[in-house]
Design a protein around this motif. Structure first.
Motif, PDB file in Angstrom:
ATOM      1  N   ARG A  15     -10.924-116.873   9.518  1.00 55.69           N
ATOM      2  CA  ARG A  15     -11.658-117.359   9.664  1.00 55.69           C
ATOM      3  C   ARG A  15     -11.563-118.634  11.062  1.00 55.69           C
ATOM      4  O   ARG A  15     -12.436-119.199  11.043  1.00 55.69           O
ATOM      5  CB  ARG A  15     -12.176-118.285   7.723  1.00 55.69           C
ATOM      6  CG  ARG A  15     -12.708-116.675   7.342  1.00 55.69           C
ATOM      7  CD  ARG A  15     -14.035-116.824   6.722  1.00 55.69           C
ATOM      8  NE  ARG A  15     -14.880-117.785   7.232  1.00 55.69           N
ATOM      9  CZ  ARG A  15     -16.229-118.426   6.367  1.00 55.69           C
ATOM     10  NH1 ARG A  15     -15.715-118.199   5.616  1.00 55.69           N
ATOM     11  NH2 ARG A  15     -17.211-118.776   7.215  1.00 55.69           N
ATOM     12  N   GLU A  18     -13.997-118.230  14.324  1.00 50.93           N
ATOM     13  CA  GLU A  18     -15.122-118.449  14.171  1.00 50.93           C
ATOM     14  C   GLU A  18     -15.522-119.802  13.443  1.00 50.93           C
ATOM     15  O   GLU A  18     -17.024-120.412  14.624  1.00 50.93           O
ATOM     16  CB  GLU A  18     -15.335-118.024  12.970  1.00 50.93           C
ATOM     17  CG  GLU A  18     -14.995-118.067  11.713  1.00 50.93           C
ATOM     18  CD  GLU A  18     -15.853-116.921  11.054  1.00 50.93           C
ATOM     19  OE1 GLU A  18     -17.059-117.989   9.995  1.00 50.93           O
ATOM     20  OE2 GLU A  18     -15.623-116.348  10.345  1.00 50.93           O
ATOM     21  N   ALA A  21     -14.784-122.229  16.697  1.00 45.24           N
ATOM     22  CA  ALA A  21     -15.869-122.218  18.009  1.00 45.24           C
ATOM     23  C   ALA A  21     -16.990-122.664  17.424  1.00 45.24           C
ATOM     24  O   ALA A  21     -18.124-123.419  18.129  1.00 45.24           O
ATOM     25  CB  ALA A  21     -16.501-121.078  17.574  1.00 45.24           C
ATOM     26  N   ALA A  22     -17.763-123.174  15.749  1.00 40.95           N
ATOM     27  CA  ALA A  22     -18.299-123.985  15.452  1.00 40.95           C
ATOM     28  C   ALA A  22     -18.241-125.504  15.544  1.00 40.95           C
ATOM     29  O   ALA A  22     -19.122-125.914  16.113  1.00 40.95           O
ATOM     30  CB  ALA A  22     -18.719-123.367  14.013  1.00 40.95           C
TER      31      ALA A  22
END
Length: 392
Positions: A15, A18, A21-22
């Motif tokens: 993970r 992602e 990126a957040a």
């Protein structure tokens, strides 16, 4: 504590993209306002990454240093402020997995809370007069024994994530004869704890590394880690030092990769009228980007290899980790500086993230161990292996 509460083994590294990126989506916002990125920390927790190094004997994933290097490089490329407070928490759980110094009840409560929400942990050691304790000296922060508890009074500076910490490991001296020193476990928000908003920094502005005041803070009698006479522990643990050196180097390599990513995008998009083609087509820019790529590849390989060797129990890896920090952080800083030089004013424009990466990567220089200490120690050891003799 069961594995069901803290997540599967091995750590949920799939993970990472992602989550990074957040973090990147709001990094600029938090940097400009110097606000703590609570939602970024929550994302790290929700992905099971904040407890990735909790030992298997405590029901955790049992992530090692190599896992931590991967996590911190990815998060560093998203928002290094989130990565830094994550690093401090991961290092704490890893140390507990190895040595188990925490009082059993205190650590059990920490894990129970960590199963449902982010609980950040950091060791607060630096003081206004003392500076960093790795260069010697005793803390001015004092712990006085009362009936069934300690009373903690003092001030800590550069306390990363201060306002958001669930636990503070406060380095203090006892008012005893002989004096003892240790880390006293303080819950964030305890009566007598005041966070002063003093952090006004060039880089890592969102880390909120503020001052913390302790005014007669009550600490349960048993909630102390490593309480002993000064020097009784035999000095700094080389493995602890390796986690710190390699983990933080990975974080700043992540910052450098984020800078490189922006640079390559800019070079592909920027098409000067006189050239009629993107800057990326020019040999000069291709060679410069190649130099950045080679330097970062080498530094990442070194950090990863030493982390894997440390996980395998190689004592030489821990000894070489400080040197890897020097090489790795210098490569990261040089890469970002070169990127800024390549694009001129665009690299220092607030609308572009490169200026933020530049400010953030410079913070690599202030972390322990600092370059002068590493190079002095390495040089002295090298000279000791070949003592001078007459005629040489």
């Amino acid at each position: 504590m069961t594995r069901d509460l803290l997540g599967p083994a091995p750590p949920a590294l799939d993970r990472l993209p992602e989550v990074a990126a957040a973090l990147a989506a709001r990094a600029d916002e938090h940097d400009r306002a110097a606000t703590f990125p609570y939602e970024g920390v929550a994302a790290v927790h929700d992905a099971g990454l904040l407890t990735a190094t909790v030992g298997t004997r405590f029901g955790g994933p049992g992530g090692g240093l190599a896992d931590t290097v991967r996590i911190l490089q990815a998060l560093g490329g998203g928002d290094p402020a989130v990565a830094l407070v994550t690093a401090m928490t991961l290092f704490t759980h890893a140390a507990q997995a190895r040595a188990g110094h925490w009082p059993a009840d205190a650590y059990r409560l920490l894990l129970e809370e960590s199963a449902t929400r982010p609980v950040l942990v950091n060791a607060l050691r630096v003081e206004p007069e003392l500076g960093t304790p790795v260069r010697g000296g005793l803390p001015a922060t004092t712990a006085v024994r009362r009936a069934g508890h300690w009373e903690l009074t003092g001030r800590k500076i550069f306390s990363t994530g201060a306002e958001a910490l669930g636990r503070m490991l406060v380095w203090a001296r006892t008012e005893e004869d002989p004096v003892r020193v240790g880390s006293f476990l303080v819950r964030g928000g305890s009566p007598g704890v005041t966070v002063l908003p003093t952090w006004d920094h060039l880089g890592l502005r969102a880390s909120r590394s503020d001052d913390v005041l302790f005014d007669a803070v009550r600490v349960p009698e048993d909630d102390v880690v490593g309480l002993a006479e000064p020097g009784a522990d035999g000095g700094r643990d080389a493995v602890v030092g390796a986690w710190n050196a390699l983990g933080l180097t990975a974080l700043y390599l992540g910052v450098a990769r984020a800078a490189q990513s922006w640079l390559t995008g800019f070079l592909h998009e920027r098409t000067p009228t006189a050239l009629g083609a993107p800057l990326a087509t020019l040999p000069r820019f291709q060679s410069a980007v190649g130099e950045i790529e080679v330097a970062l590849n080498g530094a990442e390989r070194l950090v990863t290899a030493l982390a894997e060797a440390a996980d395998a129990g190689d004592p030489g890896a821990a000894e070489q980790a400080p040197g890897a920090k020097v090489l790795g952080t210098r490569a990261a800083i040089a890469a970002v500086e070169q990127a800024v030089a390549l694009v001129g004013n665009n690299g220092l424009t607030y609308a572009n993230p490169l200026q933020r990466h530049h400010r953030d990567v410079l913070c690599a220089r202030v972390h322990t161990p600092q370059d002068d200490t590493v190079l002095f120690t390495a040089g002295r050891a090298a000279l000791a292996r070949r003592p001078l003799t007459e005629g040489n």
